[in-house]
Write a protein that holds these residues in place. Structure first.
Motif, PDB file in Angstrom:
ATOM      1  N   ALA A 504     -11.071  17.402   4.730  1.00  0.00           N
ATOM      2  CA  ALA A 504      -9.535  17.745   4.623  1.00  0.00           C
ATOM      3  C   ALA A 504      -9.061  18.199   6.026  1.00  0.00           C
ATOM      4  N   PHE A 505      -9.962  18.845   7.010  1.00  0.00           N
ATOM      5  CA  PHE A 505      -9.504  19.225   8.240  1.00  0.00           C
ATOM      6  C   PHE A 505      -9.668  18.269   9.304  1.00  0.00           C
ATOM      7  N   ASP A 506     -10.304  17.402   9.057  1.00  0.00           N
ATOM      8  CA  ASP A 506     -10.365  16.308  10.130  1.00  0.00           C
ATOM      9  C   ASP A 506      -9.371  15.966  10.909  1.00  0.00           C
ATOM     10  N   GLY A 507      -8.981  15.815  12.058  1.00  0.00           N
ATOM     11  CA  GLY A 507      -7.970  15.739  12.583  1.00  0.00           C
ATOM     12  C   GLY A 507      -6.724  16.575  12.272  1.00  0.00           C
ATOM     13  N   ALA A 508      -6.977  17.694  11.617  1.00  0.00           N
ATOM     14  CA  ALA A 508      -5.669  18.324  10.913  1.00  0.00           C
ATOM     15  C   ALA A 508      -5.070  19.008  12.180  1.00  0.00           C
ATOM     16  N   ILE A 509      -5.506  19.745  13.226  1.00  0.00           N
ATOM     17  CA  ILE A 509      -5.127  20.546  14.284  1.00  0.00           C
ATOM     18  C   ILE A 509      -4.141  19.510  15.104  1.00  0.00           C
ATOM     19  N   ALA A 510      -4.175  18.332  15.201  1.00  0.00           N
ATOM     20  CA  ALA A 510      -3.351  17.253  16.043  1.00  0.00           C
ATOM     21  C   ALA A 510      -2.008  17.257  15.447  1.00  0.00           C
ATOM     22  N   LYS A 511      -1.844  17.683  13.862  1.00  0.00           N
ATOM     23  CA  LYS A 511      -0.560  17.823  13.314  1.00  0.00           C
ATOM     24  C   LYS A 511       0.318  18.950  13.727  1.00  0.00           C
ATOM     25  N   ARG A 524      -7.240  33.263  26.065  1.00  0.00           N
ATOM     26  CA  ARG A 524      -6.958  34.557  26.699  1.00  0.00           C
ATOM     27  C   ARG A 524      -7.700  35.889  26.199  1.00  0.00           C
ATOM     28  N   TYR A 525      -7.625  35.770  24.716  1.00  0.00           N
ATOM     29  CA  TYR A 525      -8.067  36.673  23.939  1.00  0.00           C
ATOM     30  C   TYR A 525      -9.379  36.663  23.638  1.00  0.00           C
ATOM     31  N   ASP A 526     -10.084  35.904  23.534  1.00  0.00           N
ATOM     32  CA  ASP A 526     -11.553  35.799  23.422  1.00  0.00           C
ATOM     33  C   ASP A 526     -12.027  34.458  24.050  1.00  0.00           C
ATOM     34  N   PRO A 527     -12.316  34.858  25.459  1.00  0.00           N
ATOM     35  CA  PRO A 527     -12.665  33.636  26.480  1.00  0.00           C
ATOM     36  C   PRO A 527     -14.096  33.205  26.149  1.00  0.00           C
ATOM     37  N   HIS A 528     -14.954  34.057  25.687  1.00  0.00           N
ATOM     38  CA  HIS A 528     -16.489  33.785  25.451  1.00  0.00           C
ATOM     39  C   HIS A 528     -16.599  33.334  24.126  1.00  0.00           C
ATOM     40  N   GLY A 529     -15.444  33.191  23.028  1.00  0.00           N
ATOM     41  CA  GLY A 529     -16.026  32.583  21.722  1.00  0.00           C
ATOM     42  C   GLY A 529     -16.288  33.763  20.855  1.00  0.00           C
ATOM     43  N   ILE A 530     -16.316  34.684  21.073  1.00  0.00           N
ATOM     44  CA  ILE A 530     -16.919  35.762  20.089  1.00  0.00           C
ATOM     45  C   ILE A 530     -16.836  35.493  18.831  1.00  0.00           C
ATOM     46  N   PHE A 531     -15.262  35.474  18.548  1.00  0.00           N
ATOM     47  CA  PHE A 531     -14.718  35.307  17.169  1.00  0.00           C
ATOM     48  C   PHE A 531     -14.753  33.837  16.734  1.00  0.00           C
ATOM     49  N   SER A 532     -15.419  32.918  17.400  1.00  0.00           N
ATOM     50  CA  SER A 532     -15.326  31.616  16.897  1.00  0.00           C
ATOM     51  C   SER A 532     -16.817  31.362  16.312  1.00  0.00           C
ATOM     52  N   SER A 533     -16.861  30.054  15.638  1.00  0.00           N
ATOM     53  CA  SER A 533     -17.993  29.404  14.915  1.00  0.00           C
ATOM     54  C   SER A 533     -18.271  28.014  15.265  1.00  0.00           C
ATOM     55  N   GLU A 534     -19.224  27.425  14.876  1.00  0.00           N
ATOM     56  CA  GLU A 534     -19.159  25.926  14.853  1.00  0.00           C
ATOM     57  C   GLU A 534     -18.065  25.336  14.026  1.00  0.00           C
ATOM     58  N   TRP A 535     -18.045  26.056  12.754  1.00  0.00           N
ATOM     59  CA  TRP A 535     -16.992  25.652  11.948  1.00  0.00           C
ATOM     60  C   TRP A 535     -15.502  25.604  12.343  1.00  0.00           C
ATOM     61  N   SER A 536     -15.264  26.849  12.875  1.00  0.00           N
ATOM     62  CA  SER A 536     -13.931  26.968  13.380  1.00  0.00           C
ATOM     63  C   SER A 536     -13.616  26.282  14.474  1.00  0.00           C
ATOM     64  N   ASP A 537     -14.677  25.958  15.423  1.00  0.00           N
ATOM     65  CA  ASP A 537     -14.439  25.183  16.725  1.00  0.00           C
ATOM     66  C   ASP A 537     -14.187  23.614  16.053  1.00  0.00           C
ATOM     67  N   ARG A 538     -14.775  23.153  14.963  1.00  0.00           N
ATOM     68  CA  ARG A 538     -14.534  21.877  14.490  1.00  0.00           C
ATOM     69  C   ARG A 538     -13.037  21.891  13.896  1.00  0.00           C
ATOM     70  N   LEU A 539     -12.574  23.040  13.207  1.00  0.00           N
ATOM     71  CA  LEU A 539     -11.377  23.030  12.462  1.00  0.00           C
ATOM     72  C   LEU A 539     -10.264  22.934  13.670  1.00  0.00           C
ATOM     73  N   LYS A 543     -14.761  21.282  19.221  1.00  0.00           N
ATOM     74  CA  LYS A 543     -15.913  20.355  19.333  1.00  0.00           C
ATOM     75  C   LYS A 543     -16.652  20.071  17.962  1.00  0.00           C
ATOM     76  N   GLY A 544     -17.342  19.299  17.702  1.00  0.00           N
ATOM     77  CA  GLY A 544     -17.995  18.952  16.470  1.00  0.00           C
ATOM     78  C   GLY A 544     -17.336  17.733  15.962  1.00  0.00           C
ATOM     79  N   SER A 545     -18.135  17.300  14.783  1.00  0.00           N
ATOM     80  CA  SER A 545     -17.601  16.117  14.002  1.00  0.00           C
ATOM     81  C   SER A 545     -18.067  16.027  12.545  1.00  0.00           C
ATOM     82  N   PRO A 546     -17.359  15.256  11.661  1.00  0.00           N
ATOM     83  CA  PRO A 546     -18.033  15.399  10.307  1.00  0.00           C
ATOM     84  C   PRO A 546     -19.220  15.003  10.189  1.00  0.00           C
ATOM     85  N   SER A 547     -19.897  15.556   9.190  1.00  0.00           N
ATOM     86  CA  SER A 547     -21.179  15.683   8.725  1.00  0.00           C
ATOM     87  C   SER A 547     -21.323  14.161   7.861  1.00  0.00           C
TER      88      SER A 547
END
Length: 599
Positions: A504-511, A524-539, A543-547
């Motif tokens: 359901a989240f594939d391409g959702a951010i473009a909306k 600005r808040y988290d330039p090194h992506g400490i609070f990011s994950s592979e899942w949130s990056d795909r969301l 980066k990332g693509s559907p399995s």
């Protein structure tokens, strides 16, 4: 007698016949209930940890692990926890008290990250009755916030219907109630300030507290943040004087539903709609403010997800659900659904009482803090799992998916007309939807939040069976999948950040027109992506693509493009949708059907 009159008569008769059953359940509910477990479990003190959610399984069924956990009690301890992780360059995610998100927003990824629980950041910071402002820590559960506000003669104007979620969790996912009036149904619209702890350079101690006031340009990023900006410490909300509401649930046939959906939210401040497509019925909620002098002490107390139940009953419900899924016919599923829906019971399914105990008729009038949300099953002393919330993962009870998405109000009538056409091809197939909520529709206003709704919308929820066994196809999965793809792809619907399966989240951010503004704040808040994950990056489309693996469409990890993405060995093949032919769904094809297609 018309069909609608007969339906209404059944409603009224059922309320009387089920009264004794509901009183017994009320006694059980009031006696005790084992509260849900902490979603974070560590095998060695605060090390070697596993994170889950209230249902015991994330939408992708992944196992979420972390090297260590932290339970700060103060903002200073929270600052230190973030600084420690940032200095060590460890991934960080936040877990809430009950962790109700189906999506793995709380999972840092890998095994080396840190999870910070806001369980003990649950206090009232200050309340200003004159200015009608309430500041609380982000780990405060909505149930407690509502009570604190009411004790001061104030009310949160709108909220989700389930009050067992935390303030921080609400803001991470954009959770909402139902309203197009005023600021609307989303709780983040009432946020006028917050404090958030984010990573920082070594020169600043690796972590800082940022204070965002009502006019701060970053507040619209932090109000719906997915947890990728940092850890929210405190939230200030604009409240209103405590008021009363009057609710009447009106059963009708669906003949004018397509037209009504565009109008209902404008007619009733807290109105919503429940559509039972298999029965061609609609339950309209007439819900409006009334003068505080209006008699009534009503209570919203929806037994489907608010009451505690005996463990043996929860287990029996799960056994029956699995039996029906594996061996039941469409007719049997529809019959069982009509029995279990119990919209005829005490305010259409134990939804309301007039005095906190019994339902005597509509309208139900009560104060806002009693009418807006419920979560009774988390609010009782431990009883050794004799009773629990029906979804407690420690008890093998019913298992379900919850798909949720928002369709722009301008497109909602056409969307529902398409769903009706899909239903008309096989009405009994829609009996796979949970009969207590059918197709639930709430109203949400357009938001200034960068990841909020861009337009006034209807928020649609559907619940349906999910096997405890990964990769096991479910009956009429193609119908639900086509409905979702139709909404998301044909009508541009936005998926709920805390629900849904991965596809359901594939391409959702473009909306989201202001997604780029959100990403700038994130950088600005988290330039090194400490609070990011592979899942949130795909969301977020970083980066990332559907399995696209074998069986991925059965689990909702992808939209099928090949039979192998379904379960051909079990007779499920990738096929076009029946109404929305651009959809690709896993449909069961009997051998005779396949031979005919090949010929």
């Amino acid at each position: 007698m018309s069909e609608e009159q007969r339906f209404t008569m059944v409603v009224q008769q059922g309320a009387r016949t089920m009264h004794i059953v509901l009183l017994v359940l009320t006694i059980l509910r009031l006696a005790s209930s084992s509260p849900p477990p902490d979603p974070v479990w560590c095998s060695n003190g605060m090390s070697d940890c596993t994170i889950t959610n209230a249902h015991g399984s994330f939408s992708d069924r992944g196992i979420c692990r972390a090297a260590n956990a932290s339970y700060p009690h103060t903002e200073e301890e929270l600052l230190a926890a973030v600084a420690d992780a940032a200095a060590a360059k460890r991934k960080v995610k936040v877990a809430t008290r009950y962790s109700h998100s189906l999506t793995p927003l709380a999972c840092p990824g890998g095994r080396d990250g840190t999870v910070i629980s806001t369980r003990w950041l649950n206090r009232t910071v200050r309340i200003d009755a004159e200015k009608q402002l309430l500041t609380v820590e982000s780990g405060m559960v909505l149930r407690d916030l509502i009570r604190v506000a009411a004790a001061a003669g104030l009310a949160l104007p709108n909220s989700p219907y389930w009050s067992g979620i935390t303030v921080g969790g609400l803001l991470a996912t954009g959770a909402h109630g139902s309203s197009l009036w005023g600021k609307g149904g989303a709780m983040h619209e009432y946020v006028v300030g917050l404090r958030i702890v984010t990573p920082a350079p070594a020169s600043q101690g690796f972590a800082v507290v940022r204070e965002l006031g009502a006019d701060h340009p970053d507040l619209d990023a932090a109000k719906v943040s997915l947890g990728v900006l940092g850890v929210i410490s405190q939230v200030t909300l604009a409240l209103q004087p405590l008021f009363k509401r009057s609710v009447t649930l009106v059963p009708r046939d669906e003949s004018d539903m397509v037209e009504q959906v565009a109008l209902w939210g404008g007619l009733h401040e807290f109105g919503d709609i429940v559509w039972l497509p298999q029965d061609r019925k609609v339950i309209y909620r007439e819900d409006n403010r009334v003068d505080v002098s209006t008699p009534g002490n009503g209570l919203f107390d929806f037994h489907f997800f608010c009451w505690s139940l005996p463990a043996h009953q929860i287990i029996a419900m799960g056994v029956e659900e699995r039996r029906m899924e594996e061996n039941g016919t469409d007719a049997a599923r529809c019959s069982a659904g009509r029995r279990s829906a119990k919209f005829e019971e005490q305010g259409h399914g134990g939804i309301f009482t007039n005095d906190g105990i019994s339902f005597t008729g509509y309208p139900v009038v009560g104060y806002q803090h009693r009418m807006q949300a419920c979560s009774a099953c988390i609010d009782s002393p431990e009883d050794g799992l004799e009773t629990a919330c029906f979804w407690d993962p420690r008890i093998r009870g019913p298992s379900f998916y919850n798909s949720a998405f928002s369709v722009a109000l301008s497109r909602a009538p056409a969307f529902l007309a398409d769903v009706q056409r899909l239903r008309d091809l096989d009405p009994t197939a829609f009996c796979v939807l949970h009969s207590s909520i059918g197709v639930s529709m709430r109203y949400v206003r357009a938001s200034s939040a960068f990841l909020g709704k861009a337009e006034d919308s209807i928020a649609v929820d559907v619940l349906y069976y999910r096997s405890h066994t990964p990769g096991l196809p479910r009956a009429h999965a193609d119908i639900v999948d086509e409905l979702e793809q139709m909404a998301l792809r044909k009508y541009g619907a936005l998926p709920h950040w805390g629900k849904n399966r991965n596809f359901a989240f594939d391409g959702a951010i473009a909306k989201y027109p202001k997604a780029s503004e959100f990403l700038k704040v994130k950088d600005r808040y988290d330039p090194h992506g400490i609070f990011s994950s592979e899942w949130s990056d795909r969301l977020l489309g970083i980066k990332g693509s559907p399995s696209m693996e074998k069986g991925c469409a059965i689990e909702g990890l992808c939209v099928c493009s090949d039979d192998s993405h379904c379960a051909p060995e079990k007779g499920y093949f990738c096929r076009p949708g029946k109404v929305y032919t651009d959809a690709r769904v896993c449909r069961f094809d009997a051998p005779a059907t396949r031979i005919s297609d090949e010929l």
